[in-house]
Design an enzyme around this catalytic site. Structure first.
Site, PDB file in Angstrom:
ATOM      1  N   LYS A 181       0.881  -1.175   0.000  1.00  0.00           N
ATOM      2  CA  LYS A 181       0.000   0.000   0.000  1.00  0.00           C
ATOM      3  C   LYS A 181       0.916   1.221   0.000  1.00  0.00           C
ATOM      4  CE  LYS A 181      -1.856   2.980   1.987  1.00  0.00           C
ATOM      5  NZ  LYS A 181      -1.588   4.383   1.587  1.00  0.00           N
ATOM      6  N   GLU A 184      -0.810   7.461  -0.744  1.00  0.00           N
ATOM      7  CA  GLU A 184      -1.876   7.925  -1.655  1.00  0.00           C
ATOM      8  C   GLU A 184      -1.434   9.129  -2.477  1.00  0.00           C
ATOM      9  OE1 GLU A 184      -1.850   7.727   1.589  1.00  0.00           O
ATOM     10  OE2 GLU A 184      -2.705   9.486   2.581  1.00  0.00           O
ATOM     11  N   GLY A 234       6.802   5.489   7.925  1.00  0.00           N
ATOM     12  CA  GLY A 234       5.963   6.681   7.958  1.00  0.00           C
ATOM     13  C   GLY A 234       6.132   7.392   9.285  1.00  0.00           C
ATOM     14  N   THR A 238       1.400   7.474  13.101  1.00  0.00           N
ATOM     15  CA  THR A 238       0.783   6.369  12.353  1.00  0.00           C
ATOM     16  C   THR A 238       1.364   5.032  12.807  1.00  0.00           C
ATOM     17  OG1 THR A 238       0.505   7.848  10.466  1.00  0.00           O
ATOM     18  CG2 THR A 238       0.263   5.508  10.039  1.00  0.00           C
ATOM     19  N   GLY A 239       2.651   5.007  13.071  1.00  0.00           N
ATOM     20  CA  GLY A 239       3.294   3.775  13.537  1.00  0.00           C
ATOM     21  C   GLY A 239       2.662   3.269  14.829  1.00  0.00           C
ATOM     22  N   GLU A 256       9.551   1.833  10.721  1.00  0.00           N
ATOM     23  CA  GLU A 256      10.583   2.836  10.406  1.00  0.00           C
ATOM     24  C   GLU A 256       9.892   4.185  10.494  1.00  0.00           C
ATOM     25  OE1 GLU A 256      13.554   1.879   9.953  1.00  0.00           O
ATOM     26  OE2 GLU A 256      13.300  -0.232   9.457  1.00  0.00           O
ATOM     27  N   CYS A 290      13.629  11.359   6.639  1.00  0.00           N
ATOM     28  CA  CYS A 290      13.527  10.898   8.032  1.00  0.00           C
ATOM     29  C   CYS A 290      14.874  10.990   8.757  1.00  0.00           C
ATOM     30  CB  CYS A 290      13.010   9.481   8.071  1.00  0.00           C
ATOM     31  SG  CYS A 290      13.948   8.370   7.006  1.00  0.00           S
ATOM     32  N   GLU A 390       9.932  17.121  14.667  1.00  0.00           N
ATOM     33  CA  GLU A 390      10.391  16.831  13.313  1.00  0.00           C
ATOM     34  C   GLU A 390       9.715  17.822  12.359  1.00  0.00           C
ATOM     35  OE1 GLU A 390       8.876  13.271  11.326  1.00  0.00           O
ATOM     36  OE2 GLU A 390      10.906  12.826  10.658  1.00  0.00           O
TER      37      GLU A 390
HETATM   38  P1  NAD Z   1       2.224   8.788   7.244  1.00  0.00           P
HETATM   39  O1  NAD Z   1       2.437   8.056   8.508  1.00  0.00           O
HETATM   40  O2  NAD Z   1       1.150   9.797   7.191  1.00  0.00           O
HETATM   41  O3  NAD Z   1       1.903   7.773   6.059  1.00  0.00           O
HETATM   42  C1  NAD Z   1       2.774   6.711   5.695  1.00  0.00           C
HETATM   43  C2  NAD Z   1       1.973   5.618   5.034  1.00  0.00           C
HETATM   44  O4  NAD Z   1       1.090   5.063   5.999  1.00  0.00           O
HETATM   45  C3  NAD Z   1       1.098   6.082   3.868  1.00  0.00           C
HETATM   46  O5  NAD Z   1       1.085   5.060   2.886  1.00  0.00           O
HETATM   47  C4  NAD Z   1      -0.262   6.206   4.524  1.00  0.00           C
HETATM   48  O6  NAD Z   1      -1.341   6.071   3.629  1.00  0.00           O
HETATM   49  C5  NAD Z   1      -0.235   5.044   5.501  1.00  0.00           C
HETATM   50  N1  NAD Z   1      -1.145   5.163   6.648  1.00  0.00           N
HETATM   51  C6  NAD Z   1      -1.593   6.286   7.254  1.00  0.00           C
HETATM   52  N2  NAD Z   1      -2.436   5.965   8.272  1.00  0.00           N
HETATM   53  C7  NAD Z   1      -2.512   4.607   8.308  1.00  0.00           C
HETATM   54  C8  NAD Z   1      -3.201   3.673   9.135  1.00  0.00           C
HETATM   55  N3  NAD Z   1      -3.996   4.067  10.133  1.00  0.00           N
HETATM   56  N4  NAD Z   1      -3.027   2.360   8.906  1.00  0.00           N
HETATM   57  C9  NAD Z   1      -2.225   1.939   7.909  1.00  0.00           C
HETATM   58  N5  NAD Z   1      -1.556   2.768   7.076  1.00  0.00           N
HETATM   59  C10 NAD Z   1      -1.683   4.093   7.281  1.00  0.00           C
HETATM   60  O7  NAD Z   1       3.620   9.377   6.886  1.00  0.00           O
HETATM   61  P2  NAD Z   1       3.987  10.264   5.625  1.00  0.00           P
HETATM   62  O8  NAD Z   1       3.431  11.623   5.861  1.00  0.00           O
HETATM   63  O9  NAD Z   1       3.633   9.558   4.365  1.00  0.00           O
HETATM   64  O10 NAD Z   1       5.587  10.289   5.714  1.00  0.00           O
HETATM   65  C11 NAD Z   1       6.268  11.186   6.525  1.00  0.00           C
HETATM   66  C12 NAD Z   1       6.755  10.523   7.789  1.00  0.00           C
HETATM   67  O11 NAD Z   1       7.416   9.310   7.484  1.00  0.00           O
HETATM   68  C13 NAD Z   1       7.758  11.357   8.549  1.00  0.00           C
HETATM   69  O12 NAD Z   1       7.475  11.354   9.925  1.00  0.00           O
HETATM   70  C14 NAD Z   1       9.095  10.638   8.321  1.00  0.00           C
HETATM   71  O13 NAD Z   1      10.046  10.829   9.286  1.00  0.00           O
HETATM   72  C15 NAD Z   1       8.655   9.236   8.181  1.00  0.00           C
HETATM   73  N6  NAD Z   1       9.628   8.492   7.384  1.00  0.00           N
HETATM   74  C16 NAD Z   1      10.423   7.592   8.015  1.00  0.00           C
HETATM   75  C17 NAD Z   1      11.377   6.877   7.293  1.00  0.00           C
HETATM   76  C18 NAD Z   1      12.256   5.853   7.978  1.00  0.00           C
HETATM   77  O14 NAD Z   1      12.832   5.045   7.304  1.00  0.00           O
HETATM   78  N7  NAD Z   1      12.377   5.855   9.277  1.00  0.00           N
HETATM   79  C19 NAD Z   1      11.515   7.086   5.927  1.00  0.00           C
HETATM   80  C20 NAD Z   1      10.693   8.021   5.315  1.00  0.00           C
HETATM   81  C21 NAD Z   1       9.726   8.710   6.065  1.00  0.00           C
END
Ligand code: NAD
Length: 494
Positions: A181, A184, A234, A238-239, A256, A290, A390
């Site tokens: 997934k 979006e 992400g 969300t994590g 991550e 990140c 962040e």
């Molecule tokens: P996000 O958490 O909003 O979304 C990431 C993904 O998760 C997207 O595909 C989103 O649709 C999905 N998602 C959102 N809510 C969900 C849920 N309830 N259940 C399942 N999936 C869900 O993050 P973002 O805005 O896309 O990315 C930015 C963040 O990601 C920043 O905080 C950044 O630090 C982090 N990031 C971390 C790494 C790493 O390797 N540690 C790498 C890149 C980005």
């Protein structure tokens, strides 16, 4: 090839080896560099996810991929890497337009995905367990390493092809079937790569892609009883939701998450390298990274000169969209994100830090896009939002320190623990810092750097689990113990 496409790319899901039209309203993606409609993605439902998981489950249980010898999976992964290399420009353009980054940055992401596939292809030959051969004359213990099953992969938007490469390569090498997934906002390259995977020999149904929002498609994937493992990249918020949702089916997850890295410059460093490194650490990928080293910690005795050089260089940074091959930075991902970045910039001034450069939304030739001039703040203190939160945008926060102890305390004064960098010519200091910094990665005299061999991941609020390297492949496996006796068990029972 043209530097920008004029077509609107329209995609369905990729389920069972073919494109499946979405139901309902599509998700329109407007490129943040110019506001143009560049792509339409299907808004995946729980039913779409269930269909994809069923395909992944069937293929996994049938052994069509999972039971192949590693050497055969390796050949297919190399064919996929070659296919991606053949389509490098198209994939880079897709990512560049959807993320709003200059094409050279997007090409580097695609190259990163290729490198992970090639390395994972080598690892596929080397999947092995362990054997205890000295337990007794008729008694051995085998530890088998097996694919974990169906892997749910959820990726963010900042490096679409690279994030995919860091997950998919290792999942497929291990023998898993996959439901992916993507974000979006940036789903195009995942769907294009899924098509290439079929041509390269990945059996239909082994790699499925469902697009859509996190709260619906993403959540359904995490909750599905047919998924054995979820690898998520992400935000930390969300994590946390994903870990809680996965607990209902006792599913293993790898997270991550976000970061707030420190880039620590000692007075004895090569200052030319350290200036370059500090700019890269804060501004690479428009700060939407990140592992950004967005907190610049500088030793007091060189701080004035160092900051002066940083500001001069920051003012030369060029911003531009996909077609601008010479641009250093791109647009921010969407308006809401830009508002948050600008709010954090405003908080810096309001809390008493000194804005020395940039920090404003750009108009003029950049007015159609979402561009914020890279900002340098001096005098940032640990209690300020700029030190703690962040930003995920082009903002450097400078804090001065007077001793190694103070540098360690400042660097570790964060809920995150993803990557930190140290600049020094003193090997003892470098080693001491490396041991003391609480993060998954420490760079010495470099930053945001590393080949696929190096495991990558976080500690503390930056998550758990590792991607890349041998450890990255092992995330997609389970161990099974097999105890074998050829003689009679002693004492016999009853
Ligand atoms: P996000 O958490 O909003 O979304 C990431 C993904 O998760 C997207 O595909 C989103 O649709 C999905 N998602 C959102 N809510 C969900 C849920 N309830 N259940 C399942 N999936 C869900 O993050 P973002 O805005 O896309 O990315 C930015 C963040 O990601 C920043 O905080 C950044 O630090 C982090 N990031 C971390 C790494 C790493 O390797 N540690 C790498 C890149 C980005």
């Amino acid at each position: 090839m043209t530097a920008t496409s004029t077509d609107i790319r329209t995609y369905g899901h990729h389920i069972g080896g073919r494109s499946v039209a979405g139901s309902g309203e599509p998700i329109d993606r407007h490129g943040p560099a110019d506001g143009r409609l560049v792509a339409r993605f299907a808004d995946g439902t729980a039913d779409d996810v269930a269909a994809a998981v069923a395909q992944a489950r069937d293929t996994f249980d049938s052994g069509v991929w999972s039971a192949l010898p590693g050497a055969e999976r390796s050949r297919v992964l190399l064919a996929l890497a070659a296919a991606i290399a053949d389509h490098r420009e198209t994939l880079a353009l897709t990512d560049a337009e959807e993320v709003g980054k200059p094409l050279p940055l997007a090409r580097a992401d695609v190259d990163g995905a290729i490198a992970h596939l090639e390395y994972a292809a080598a690892l596929a030959h080397e999947i092995r367990g362990d054997a205890y051969t000295d337990l007794g004359p008729d008694y051995v213990g085998l530890v088998l390493r097996e694919p974990v099953g169906v892997a749910g992969l959820i990726t963010p938007w900042n490096f679409p092809s690279l994030s995919l490469g860091e997950k998919l390569s290792y999942a497929l090498a291990a023998g898993c079937s996959v439901v992916l997934k993507p974000s979006e906002l940036t789903s195009g390259s995942a769907l294009e790569i899924a098509g290439l995977a079929g041509e390269a020999g990945v059996p239909a149904g082994v790699l499925n892609v469902v697009t859509g929002y996190g709260a619906t498609a993403g959540q359904a994937l995490v909750e599905s009883p047919g998924v054995d493992f979820v690898s998520f990249t992400g935000s930390t918020a969300t994590g946390q939701r994903i870990a809680a949702a996965a607990a209902t089916t006792v599913k293993r997850v790898a997270l991550e998450l976000g970061g707030k890295g420190a880039n620590v410059v000692f007075a004895d460093a090569d200052l030319d390298d350290a200036v370059d490194g500090a700019l890269f650490a804060s501004f690479f990928n428009t700060g939407e990274c990140c592992v950004a080293g967005s907190r610049l910690l500088v030793e007091e005795e060189i701080a004035d000169e160092f900051v002066e050089r940083l500001v001069a260089r920051t003012e030369r940074i060029r911003l531009g969209g996909p077609a601008d091959e010479g641009a250093d930075l791109g647009a921010l991902i969407h308006e809401q994100h830009a508002e948050r970045v600008l709010d954090l910039i405003a908080s810096g001034s309001a809390e008493g830090a000194r804005l020395l450069s940039g920090g404003e939304r750009l108009g003029g030739e950049h007015a159609a896009g979402i561009f914020v001039a890279p900002a340098v703040f001096d005098g940032v203190r640990p209690e300020m939002r700029l030190f703690r939160e962040e930003v995920f945008g082009p903002v450097m926060a400078v804090t001065r320190f007077g001793s190694v102890e103070e540098a360690i305390a400042l660097a570790n004064d964060t809920v995150y623990g993803l990557g930190n960098s140290v600049w020094t010519k003193d090997i003892d200091k470098a080693l001491r810092m490396t041991r003391a910094l609480r993060s998954g990665t420490v760079w010495v005299n470099t930053t945001i750097d590393g080949p696929p061999q190096m495991p990558f991941g976080g500690v503390k609020g930056s998550g758990y689990g590792r991607e890349n390297g041998r450890a990255g492949l092992e995330e997609y496996t389970e161990l099974k113990s097999c105890v074998i006796r050829s003689g009679k068990r002693d004492p016999s029972f009853g």
